[in-house]
Design a protein around this motif. Structure first.
Motif, short mmCIF file in Angstrom:
data_model
loop_
_atom_site.label_atom_id
_atom_site.label_comp_id
_atom_site.label_asym_id
_atom_site.label_seq_id
_atom_site.Cartn_x
_atom_site.Cartn_y
_atom_site.Cartn_z
N HIS A 14 5.00 -2.37 10.17
CA HIS A 14 6.13 -2.65 9.22
C HIS A 14 6.19 -1.58 8.40
N LEU A 15 5.09 -0.47 8.08
CA LEU A 15 5.43 0.59 7.09
C LEU A 15 5.26 1.74 7.87
N GLN A 16 4.99 1.89 9.11
CA GLN A 16 5.06 3.10 10.01
C GLN A 16 3.85 3.79 9.59
N ALA A 17 2.75 3.10 9.02
CA ALA A 17 1.77 4.14 8.58
C ALA A 17 0.93 4.63 9.66
N PRO A 18 0.64 6.07 9.58
CA PRO A 18 -0.18 6.54 11.02
C PRO A 18 -1.64 5.94 10.76
N ASP A 19 -2.30 6.09 11.86
CA ASP A 19 -3.76 5.43 12.10
C ASP A 19 -4.64 5.69 11.10
N TYR A 20 -4.99 7.11 10.66
CA TYR A 20 -5.50 7.48 9.60
C TYR A 20 -5.55 6.88 8.29
N GLN A 21 -4.13 6.81 7.78
CA GLN A 21 -3.45 6.26 6.44
C GLN A 21 -4.09 4.97 6.64
N ALA A 22 -3.60 4.25 7.61
CA ALA A 22 -3.76 2.80 7.57
C ALA A 22 -5.19 2.37 7.54
N ASP A 23 -5.96 3.20 8.11
CA ASP A 23 -7.55 2.83 7.95
C ASP A 23 -8.14 3.18 6.67
N ILE A 24 -7.66 4.17 5.98
CA ILE A 24 -7.93 4.38 4.66
C ILE A 24 -7.54 3.13 3.63
N CYS A 25 -6.20 2.99 3.68
CA CYS A 25 -5.70 2.07 2.96
C CYS A 25 -6.34 0.50 3.14
N ASN A 82 -5.70 -7.50 10.47
CA ASN A 82 -4.31 -7.93 10.16
C ASN A 82 -3.71 -6.97 9.23
N VAL A 83 -4.35 -6.62 8.28
CA VAL A 83 -3.82 -5.66 7.34
C VAL A 83 -3.44 -4.30 7.92
N ARG A 84 -4.32 -3.71 8.78
CA ARG A 84 -4.04 -2.35 9.25
C ARG A 84 -2.96 -2.53 10.48
N SER A 85 -2.64 -3.62 11.03
CA SER A 85 -1.55 -3.80 12.05
C SER A 85 -0.25 -3.96 11.44
N TYR A 86 -0.39 -4.54 10.25
CA TYR A 86 0.87 -4.65 9.30
C TYR A 86 1.38 -3.46 8.94
N LEU A 87 0.40 -2.65 8.28
CA LEU A 87 0.71 -1.30 7.86
C LEU A 87 1.24 -0.33 8.88
N VAL A 95 -3.53 -7.72 1.21
CA VAL A 95 -2.15 -6.95 1.88
C VAL A 95 -1.46 -6.22 0.70
N GLY A 96 -0.99 -6.85 -0.34
CA GLY A 96 -0.20 -6.20 -1.20
C GLY A 96 -0.61 -5.05 -1.76
N LYS A 97 -2.17 -5.04 -1.92
CA LYS A 97 -2.71 -3.54 -2.29
C LYS A 97 -2.76 -2.81 -1.13
N ALA A 98 -2.83 -2.87 -0.15
CA ALA A 98 -2.87 -2.12 0.86
C ALA A 98 -1.41 -1.56 1.11
N MET A 99 -0.35 -2.64 0.85
CA MET A 99 0.99 -1.67 0.95
C MET A 99 1.36 -1.12 -0.18
N LYS A 100 0.91 -1.13 -1.34
CA LYS A 100 0.88 -0.29 -2.58
C LYS A 100 0.20 1.16 -2.28
N LEU A 101 -0.82 1.19 -1.82
CA LEU A 101 -1.48 2.33 -1.38
C LEU A 101 -0.84 3.05 -0.38
N ALA A 102 -0.40 2.35 0.48
CA ALA A 102 0.14 3.30 1.62
C ALA A 102 1.44 4.03 1.27
N GLY A 103 2.25 3.38 0.36
CA GLY A 103 3.24 3.99 -0.24
C GLY A 103 3.27 4.80 -1.48
N SER A 104 2.00 5.06 -1.91
CA SER A 104 1.80 5.60 -2.97
C SER A 104 1.49 7.20 -2.91
N GLU A 105 2.18 8.27 -3.48
CA GLU A 105 1.95 9.54 -3.28
C GLU A 105 0.70 9.99 -4.24
#
Length: 329
Positions: free
Chosen positions: A181-192, A173-178, A200-210
């Motif tokens: 909704h955040l258009q995260a590529p496969d690899y980034q979604a897997d890592i986050c 569910n977390v990976r699917s959401y990223l 979920v909140g932490k995953a979103m924060k990581l996905a948007g963090s440089e």
């Protein structure tokens, strides 16, 4: 503010809240217990919005006047408790914002709801002040205590509240959401997803963090060469990690995922379940040089390092001991 339908995971808590509304068995006090960014506030706000919704369903309609006010955080009978001292919710905060206010009936709503974020920061005097209200609340009162550690509450508070523990959302569910909704590529979604561990909140924060990408690259580069670092070079490695001192738990989590990949590859010789698939050459190399016992020792050392830093042991000493364990195993 989101409704129940917008929340990822936490199905049991949502069902509990909706049944309470449907059966008219809403409690006067709830504790929502879970890690930072795990969704406590979203759940509390969705529950509050549903309770005040003019259509009187088991979920906020998002269309009535009350729901629109709630979404804009200006619903007069949904109160957020604030505190001036960053690490303490004082007895005055509780008395002024809850005890003295709760006796005033709701403006035009069935409930008067108080959301206390970071409720673990209530000192004992504040908790005792709140206890008096929880013991004899007005019929319309609902108090929601949001906390990362319910064990810090007095037993008398715990015994008078319904305690709901947030569970991790599924990785799927977390990976699917990223990705959706955040258009995260496969690899980034897997890592986050791997690092968020169902948060979920932490995953979103990581996905948007440089900064997270930089942090990950630093940790991976260090782990790839840790076996070849001479003892006299350890000081430089410690300095490198010191740059990420404020995000050290994330740094440790990256290391843990790396060594779990090494362990998984050693046991299965299969790359499909790995998070660091693109580093397969180095994963294979470490798996061939490390024993099962050695990898387990490294994972234990990472957990010990977290505990030691939380206990305020000297940062450089903790990191040096950790790196020596990683090098030797």
């Amino acid at each position: 503010m989101a409704g129940f339908r917008d929340i990822i995971g936490h199905e049991q808590i949502i069902e509990h809240f909706q049944n309470a509304i449907k059966l008219d068995k809403v409690s006067h006090a709830y504790i929502l217990n879970g890690p930072d960014l795990s969704g406590k506030k979203m759940l509390a706000e969705a529950f509050a919005m549903a309770l005040q919704c003019e259509k009187k369903g088991i979920e906020g309609c998002m269309e009535c006047h009350s729901c629109k006010q709630a979404m804009n955080h200006n619903q007069p009978d949904i109160r957020y408790i604030v505190h001036e001292k960053p690490n303490t919710i004082s007895v005055d905060d509780i008395r002024k914002q809850i005890n003295q206010d709760i006796v005033i009936k709701p403006y035009a709503n069935p409930y008067k709801i108080y959301i206390v974020d970071e409720a673990e920061k209530m000192n004992p005097q504040a908790q005792n002040a709140l206890l008096k209200t929880i013991e004899e609340p007005p019929a319309y009162a609902v108090i929601l205590l949001l906390t990362t550690n319910a064990d810090l509450f007095l037993p008398t508070i715990l015994s008078r509240c319904i305690c709901l523990h947030l569970k991790p959302a599924s990785n799927e569910n977390v990976r699917s959401y990223l990705m959706k909704h955040l258009q995260a590529p496969d690899y980034q979604a897997d890592i986050c997803t791997a690092f968020a561990q169902g948060n979920v909140g932490k995953a979103m924060k990581l996905a948007g963090s440089e900064n997270f990408q930089e942090l990950k690259d630093s940790a991976v580069q260090l782990m790839k060469r840790i076996k070849d670092i001479d003892i006299y070079e350890m000081g430089e490695a410690v300095k490198q990690i010191n740059e990420y001192k404020m995000s050290i738990n994330d740094y440790f989590d990256i290391m843990m995922v790396w060594y779990r990949d090494v362990l998984m590859y050693k046991a299965t010789m299969d790359i499909n379940g790995l998070i660091f698939k693109e580093q397969i050459y180095d994963i294979k190399k470490q798996a061939s040089k490390s024993s099962y016992h050695g990898i387990q020792e490294i994972l234990k050392a990472l957990e010990k390092a977290k505990i030691r830093l939380n206990a305020n042991v000297n940062f450089d000493i903790v990191i040096e001991l950790l790196l020596l364990t990683m090098k030797e195993n």
